[in-house]
Design a protein around this motif. Structure first.
Motif, PDB file in Angstrom:
ATOM      1  N   PRO A 199     -40.567   4.641  35.162  1.00 14.40           N
ATOM      2  CA  PRO A 199     -40.085   4.299  36.501  1.00 14.40           C
ATOM      3  C   PRO A 199     -41.178   3.596  37.310  1.00 14.40           C
ATOM      4  CG  PRO A 199     -40.876   6.561  36.523  1.00 14.40           C
ATOM      5  CD  PRO A 199     -41.216   5.992  35.169  1.00 14.40           C
ATOM      6  N   GLU A 200     -41.814   2.606  36.727  1.00 16.70           N
ATOM      7  CA  GLU A 200     -42.918   1.918  37.383  1.00 16.70           C
ATOM      8  C   GLU A 200     -42.401   0.716  38.186  1.00 16.70           C
ATOM      9  OE1 GLU A 200     -46.924   2.916  35.544  1.00 16.70           O
ATOM     10  OE2 GLU A 200     -45.920   1.820  33.928  1.00 16.70           O
ATOM     11  N   PRO A 257     -43.972  -9.190  37.827  1.00 15.85           N
ATOM     12  CA  PRO A 257     -42.823  -9.050  38.720  1.00 15.85           C
ATOM     13  C   PRO A 257     -42.342  -7.606  38.804  1.00 15.85           C
ATOM     14  CG  PRO A 257     -42.078  -9.802  36.586  1.00 15.85           C
ATOM     15  CD  PRO A 257     -43.590  -9.705  36.505  1.00 15.85           C
ATOM     16  N   ASP A 258     -41.620  -7.308  39.886  1.00 18.31           N
ATOM     17  CA  ASP A 258     -40.734  -6.150  39.913  1.00 18.31           C
ATOM     18  C   ASP A 258     -39.440  -6.622  39.271  1.00 18.31           C
ATOM     19  OD1 ASP A 258     -42.540  -4.641  41.508  1.00 18.31           O
ATOM     20  OD2 ASP A 258     -41.714  -5.507  43.345  1.00 18.31           O
ATOM     21  N   THR A 259     -39.033  -6.023  38.165  1.00 18.77           N
ATOM     22  CA  THR A 259     -37.807  -6.477  37.539  1.00 18.77           C
ATOM     23  C   THR A 259     -36.596  -6.077  38.390  1.00 18.77           C
ATOM     24  OG1 THR A 259     -37.722  -4.519  36.108  1.00 18.77           O
ATOM     25  CG2 THR A 259     -38.792  -6.483  35.226  1.00 18.77           C
ATOM     26  N   ARG A 260     -35.484  -6.709  38.117  1.00 19.30           N
ATOM     27  CA  ARG A 260     -34.250  -6.503  38.886  1.00 19.30           C
ATOM     28  C   ARG A 260     -33.994  -5.006  39.111  1.00 19.30           C
ATOM     29  NH1 ARG A 260     -28.365  -9.117  37.624  1.00 19.30           N
ATOM     30  NH2 ARG A 260     -29.693 -10.934  37.218  1.00 19.30           N
ATOM     31  N   GLY A 261     -33.707  -4.634  40.363  1.00 14.76           N
ATOM     32  CA  GLY A 261     -33.415  -3.251  40.694  1.00 14.76           C
ATOM     33  C   GLY A 261     -34.605  -2.441  41.164  1.00 14.76           C
ATOM     34  N   TYR A 262     -35.813  -2.971  41.023  1.00 17.83           N
ATOM     35  CA  TYR A 262     -37.031  -2.229  41.331  1.00 17.83           C
ATOM     36  C   TYR A 262     -37.712  -2.731  42.592  1.00 17.83           C
ATOM     37  CZ  TYR A 262     -37.230   0.243  36.828  1.00 17.83           C
ATOM     38  OH  TYR A 262     -36.971   1.069  35.772  1.00 17.83           O
ATOM     39  N   ASN A 263     -38.289  -1.810  43.339  1.00 23.06           N
ATOM     40  CA  ASN A 263     -39.198  -2.072  44.454  1.00 23.06           C
ATOM     41  C   ASN A 263     -38.646  -3.139  45.390  1.00 23.06           C
ATOM     42  OD1 ASN A 263     -41.602  -1.631  45.933  1.00 23.06           O
ATOM     43  ND2 ASN A 263     -42.635  -3.292  44.895  1.00 23.06           N
ATOM     44  N   SER A 319     -34.612  11.409  23.633  1.00 24.49           N
ATOM     45  CA  SER A 319     -33.935  10.428  24.491  1.00 24.49           C
ATOM     46  C   SER A 319     -32.809  11.043  25.320  1.00 24.49           C
ATOM     47  CB  SER A 319     -33.372   9.293  23.621  1.00 24.49           C
ATOM     48  OG  SER A 319     -34.397   8.645  22.910  1.00 24.49           O
ATOM     49  N   TRP A 320     -32.864  12.348  25.564  1.00 29.04           N
ATOM     50  CA  TRP A 320     -31.789  13.036  26.291  1.00 29.04           C
ATOM     51  C   TRP A 320     -31.504  12.388  27.651  1.00 29.04           C
ATOM     52  CZ3 TRP A 320     -32.945  14.861  31.101  1.00 29.04           C
ATOM     53  CH2 TRP A 320     -34.300  14.992  31.420  1.00 29.04           C
ATOM     54  N   TYR A 321     -32.554  11.875  28.299  1.00 34.09           N
ATOM     55  CA  TYR A 321     -32.404  11.332  29.648  1.00 34.09           C
ATOM     56  C   TYR A 321     -31.552  10.067  29.656  1.00 34.09           C
ATOM     57  CZ  TYR A 321     -36.251   8.436  27.929  1.00 34.09           C
ATOM     58  OH  TYR A 321     -37.020   7.600  27.176  1.00 34.09           O
ATOM     59  N   PHE A 322     -31.486   9.338  28.519  1.00 39.18           N
ATOM     60  CA  PHE A 322     -30.596   8.180  28.429  1.00 39.18           C
ATOM     61  C   PHE A 322     -29.177   8.578  28.832  1.00 39.18           C
ATOM     62  CE2 PHE A 322     -33.701   5.668  26.334  1.00 39.18           C
ATOM     63  CZ  PHE A 322     -33.194   4.396  26.095  1.00 39.18           C
ATOM     64  N   PHE A 323     -28.744   9.713  28.311  1.00 39.65           N
ATOM     65  CA  PHE A 323     -27.358  10.124  28.486  1.00 39.65           C
ATOM     66  C   PHE A 323     -27.154  10.828  29.830  1.00 39.65           C
ATOM     67  CE2 PHE A 323     -28.613   9.896  24.075  1.00 39.65           C
ATOM     68  CZ  PHE A 323     -27.731   8.913  23.626  1.00 39.65           C
ATOM     69  N   PHE A 324     -28.189  11.511  30.326  1.00 40.65           N
ATOM     70  CA  PHE A 324     -28.106  12.084  31.663  1.00 40.65           C
ATOM     71  C   PHE A 324     -27.950  10.976  32.705  1.00 40.65           C
ATOM     72  CE2 PHE A 324     -30.518  13.091  35.570  1.00 40.65           C
ATOM     73  CZ  PHE A 324     -29.631  14.012  36.108  1.00 40.65           C
ATOM     74  N   PHE A 325     -28.745   9.911  32.577  1.00 40.50           N
ATOM     75  CA  PHE A 325     -28.680   8.824  33.560  1.00 40.50           C
ATOM     76  C   PHE A 325     -27.352   8.074  33.510  1.00 40.50           C
ATOM     77  CE2 PHE A 325     -33.560   8.439  33.593  1.00 40.50           C
ATOM     78  CZ  PHE A 325     -33.644   9.181  34.765  1.00 40.50           C
ATOM     79  N   ALA A 326     -26.608   8.219  32.412  1.00 43.62           N
ATOM     80  CA  ALA A 326     -25.323   7.529  32.304  1.00 43.62           C
ATOM     81  C   ALA A 326     -24.233   8.183  33.143  1.00 43.62           C
ATOM     82  CB  ALA A 326     -24.885   7.481  30.843  1.00 43.62           C
ATOM     83  N   VAL A 327     -24.473   9.416  33.608  1.00 41.03           N
ATOM     84  CA  VAL A 327     -23.468  10.123  34.402  1.00 41.03           C
ATOM     85  C   VAL A 327     -23.336   9.439  35.768  1.00 41.03           C
ATOM     86  CG1 VAL A 327     -22.870  12.328  35.473  1.00 41.03           C
ATOM     87  CG2 VAL A 327     -23.989  12.285  33.229  1.00 41.03           C
ATOM     88  N   SER A 386     -33.274   3.573  43.465  1.00 46.50           N
ATOM     89  CA  SER A 386     -32.996   4.621  42.482  1.00 46.50           C
ATOM     90  C   SER A 386     -31.769   4.262  41.648  1.00 46.50           C
ATOM     91  CB  SER A 386     -32.825   5.984  43.162  1.00 46.50           C
ATOM     92  OG  SER A 386     -31.801   5.959  44.126  1.00 46.50           O
ATOM     93  N   SER A 387     -30.714   3.748  42.282  1.00 47.82           N
ATOM     94  CA  SER A 387     -29.534   3.328  41.515  1.00 47.82           C
ATOM     95  C   SER A 387     -29.852   2.143  40.616  1.00 47.82           C
ATOM     96  CB  SER A 387     -28.384   2.964  42.457  1.00 47.82           C
ATOM     97  OG  SER A 387     -27.840   4.112  43.063  1.00 47.82           O
ATOM     98  N   GLY A 388     -30.621   1.190  41.122  1.00 50.01           N
ATOM     99  CA  GLY A 388     -30.973   0.038  40.307  1.00 50.01           C
ATOM    100  C   GLY A 388     -31.714   0.449  39.049  1.00 50.01           C
ATOM    101  N   MET A 389     -32.687   1.341  39.197  1.00 44.49           N
ATOM    102  CA  MET A 389     -33.471   1.790  38.054  1.00 44.49           C
ATOM    103  C   MET A 389     -32.607   2.538  37.041  1.00 44.49           C
ATOM    104  SD  MET A 389     -36.587   3.085  40.473  1.00 44.49           S
ATOM    105  CE  MET A 389     -37.558   3.934  39.230  1.00 44.49           C
ATOM    106  N   ILE A 390     -31.743   3.410  37.535  1.00 45.41           N
ATOM    107  CA  ILE A 390     -30.887   4.209  36.663  1.00 45.41           C
ATOM    108  C   ILE A 390     -29.829   3.351  35.982  1.00 45.41           C
ATOM    109  CG2 ILE A 390     -29.144   6.047  36.709  1.00 45.41           C
ATOM    110  CD1 ILE A 390     -30.910   7.359  38.949  1.00 45.41           C
TER     111      ILE A 390
END
Length: 299
Positions: A44-45, A67-73, A155-163, A208-212
């Motif tokens: 989450p940098e 750059p800050d990639t799309r959705g970040y900062n 990689s559990w967080y991949f699927f948590f973030f999909a909720v 936060s939504s952009g990153m997720i």
């Protein structure tokens, strides 16, 4: 468009700007002059994740852009996970390189930035001189890995973030404890001042939504279709891998020679974590400078 604001002291004067990429805008910082070298951060940098690389690379003779990639900062944060497919993220970087007045660039990516970098090199080979990947599995390797229980557990967080909705509520709790946790394995630990810069970036409206949404877009994509689209890379490629990665197993480091025929090597750093560019910054910088300074395409 170039702007001036208060930027952190990372040992070199920074220039700051925004680049229009399609209908979005990417914020970036840059330093140095010479061949263009673009650094793509992971989750989450934001651009600040490269604070230990920018000055050494610029002093080695490169024009370094982070750059800050799309959705970040401070970059654009379009709504909806559909706006965060990796092909769109890669097109942003193609357009950024062109918008900076360069026909092509050296490209470095870590974590999600590495996933984007792999895709830029596949989809837009004309803009990539050389490619360096830090702890980011080639898409085929990652797809294969997610079929194995050990990697699924990592990689559990991949699927948590999909909720839908829930992750945004959770990541804000306890002063961003969830995001802080991802950075906690780095050695030496990030300082309080460094963490506060991350908190400031995470707190940007919509960030936060952009990153997720990177994860939501990835999980919803058909892996069979994604793998079917893969093609061999033309770029000479260096992989640097911290082997104490809590999120990606060491078996994911080595891409297939069929996918990456111009693989220079995989440099494994046994004592480094997922945050290899922080843990062993001096060694990573040496590897990058040596690799990008070699004569070759565009020299």
């Amino acid at each position: 468009m170039t702007t001036t604001s208060v930027l952190p002291d990372i040992g070199i004067d920074l220039r700051e700007g925004y680049a229009d990429v399609g209908d979005q805008s990417l914020h970036y910082v840059e330093a140095g002059d010479g061949p263009l070298l673009v650094l793509l951060h992971g989750f989450p940098e934001f651009w600040f994740g490269w604070r230990k690389q920018i000055a050494p690379l610029a002093e080695a003779g490169f024009r370094v852009v982070a750059p800050d990639t799309r959705g970040y900062n401070l970059s654009s944060k379009p709504e909806g996970f559909e706006a965060y497919g990796v092909d769109l993220l890669a097109a942003d970087i193609r357009d950024l390189i062109g918008g900076l007045g360069a026909g092509s660039a050296h490209l470095v990516g870590h974590d999600w930035g590495g996933s984007i970098a792999w895709t830029v090199a596949m989809n837009h080979p004309e803009v990539v001189e050389r490619l360096a990947i830090l702890n980011a599995a080639h898409p085929r390797r990652l797809s294969e890995g997610l079929h194995h229980p050990n990697q699924l557990r990592k990689s559990w967080y991949f699927f948590f973030f999909a909720v839908p909705g829930l992750p945004e509520d959770v990541v804000h709790l306890r002063d961003w404890h969830f995001f802080r946790h991802f950075l906690s394995e780095a050695q030496p630990p990030y300082t309080d001042e460094e963490i506060e810069r991350y908190v400031e970036a995470w707190s940007q409206p919509g960030a936060s939504s952009g990153m997720i949404n990177y994860y939501r877009a990835s999980v919803r994509q058909s892996q069979k279709e994604a793998v079917a689209k893969l093609r061999p890379l033309a770029a000479e490629t260096l992989v640097i891998w911290g082997e104490r990665d809590s999120y990606l197993g060491p078996d994911l480091a080595e891409p297939s020679r069929d996918d990456v025929p111009n693989l220079d090597r995989v440099e494994r750093l046994p004592e480094a974590s997922h945050w290899v560019h922080h843990d062993e910054a001096e060694r990573v910088n040496e590897l990058l400078i040596d690799f990008f300074a070699q004569p070759g395409k565009g020299s």
